[in-house]
Design a protein around this motif. Sequence first.
Motif, PDB file in Angstrom:
ATOM      1  N   ARG A  58      32.817   8.792  74.154  1.00  0.00           N
ATOM      2  CA  ARG A  58      31.730   8.308  73.303  1.00  0.00           C
ATOM      3  C   ARG A  58      31.515   6.805  73.506  1.00  0.00           C
ATOM      4  N   ALA A  59      32.610   6.054  73.650  1.00  0.00           N
ATOM      5  CA  ALA A  59      32.511   4.604  73.784  1.00  0.00           C
ATOM      6  C   ALA A  59      31.934   4.165  75.130  1.00  0.00           C
ATOM      7  N   SER A 112      42.711   4.148  78.667  1.00  0.00           N
ATOM      8  CA  SER A 112      42.899   3.966  77.226  1.00  0.00           C
ATOM      9  C   SER A 112      43.873   4.973  76.637  1.00  0.00           C
ATOM     10  N   LYS A 121      37.598  12.247  73.427  1.00  0.00           N
ATOM     11  CA  LYS A 121      36.361  12.185  72.656  1.00  0.00           C
ATOM     12  C   LYS A 121      36.002  10.738  72.314  1.00  0.00           C
ATOM     13  N   ARG A 122      36.969   9.956  71.870  1.00  0.00           N
ATOM     14  CA  ARG A 122      36.737   8.558  71.485  1.00  0.00           C
ATOM     15  C   ARG A 122      36.320   7.725  72.700  1.00  0.00           C
ATOM     16  N   SER A 172      41.798   8.957  79.551  1.00  0.00           N
ATOM     17  CA  SER A 172      42.164   8.889  78.135  1.00  0.00           C
ATOM     18  C   SER A 172      43.622   9.330  77.972  1.00  0.00           C
ATOM     19  N   ASP A 194      39.652  -0.876  73.773  1.00  0.00           N
ATOM     20  CA  ASP A 194      39.497  -1.576  72.499  1.00  0.00           C
ATOM     21  C   ASP A 194      40.038  -2.998  72.523  1.00  0.00           C
ATOM     22  N   TRP A 201      37.016  -3.065  69.054  1.00  0.00           N
ATOM     23  CA  TRP A 201      37.427  -1.721  68.630  1.00  0.00           C
ATOM     24  C   TRP A 201      36.479  -1.126  67.593  1.00  0.00           C
ATOM     25  N   ASN A 202      35.821  -1.992  66.824  1.00  0.00           N
ATOM     26  CA  ASN A 202      34.937  -1.508  65.770  1.00  0.00           C
ATOM     27  C   ASN A 202      33.455  -1.612  66.146  1.00  0.00           C
ATOM     28  N   PRO A 245      31.545   0.081  69.289  1.00  0.00           N
ATOM     29  CA  PRO A 245      31.561   0.823  70.546  1.00  0.00           C
ATOM     30  C   PRO A 245      30.362   0.594  71.458  1.00  0.00           C
ATOM     31  N   ASN A 259      43.386   6.066  73.716  1.00  0.00           N
ATOM     32  CA  ASN A 259      42.565   6.834  72.789  1.00  0.00           C
ATOM     33  C   ASN A 259      42.303   8.244  73.306  1.00  0.00           C
ATOM     34  N   SER A 260      41.796   9.087  72.416  1.00  0.00           N
ATOM     35  CA  SER A 260      41.475  10.470  72.767  1.00  0.00           C
ATOM     36  C   SER A 260      40.286  10.531  73.723  1.00  0.00           C
TER      37      SER A 260
END
Length: 177
Positions: A77-78, A68, A73-74, A88, A35, A41-42, A44, A70-71
């Motif tokens: 997806r990105a 990252s 899943k996040r 992650s 991100d 970050w907003n 993806p 982040n999770s």
Amino acid sequence: MFSKFQPTWQVESIYDLPPEELRKKGIKVVLTDLDNTLIAWNNPDGTPQLREWLQKMEEAKIPVVVVSNNSFKRVERAVRSLGLPFVSRAMKPFARGLKIAVKRYGLEKHETVLVGDQLMTDVASANNFGIRCILVKPLVKSDAWNTKINRFLENIVKKRLLKENKLSTTWRHDLND
């Protein structure tokens, strides 16, 4: 104490890192934050400029691995459409995610660099792990709510590093020392 927040290089954007310049510095693998470093970050989906840079890295056989906080899943997806490997829940500023990436992908620390937009997580993590790091300007000025806390603390650290001439107010477009 503040030296752990000092980047090796300070470059405006990850897109300012051509493969030839990385190779000259002995860098064979780029670990990158997600991100506001690789993608906004907003947003993806990334940008055409990102896809062009990733294509150049692929042609030069310089792997790009996302590390990252982040999770799964996040991050999955990105980066799905980008086809990038990732780690992650990296737990930056600790070295956990970097250790996992180096081990999982059979990397050598001295051939690796971490690119990120935050002193408090990315730069500190790289320095804690003993690899070089590149601080980049965040892609967008806004942040997710949890990053705003880090930015507040980061501003205190930035002032100290600027005072000690360990950080620049000018963003470079290359890695030339």
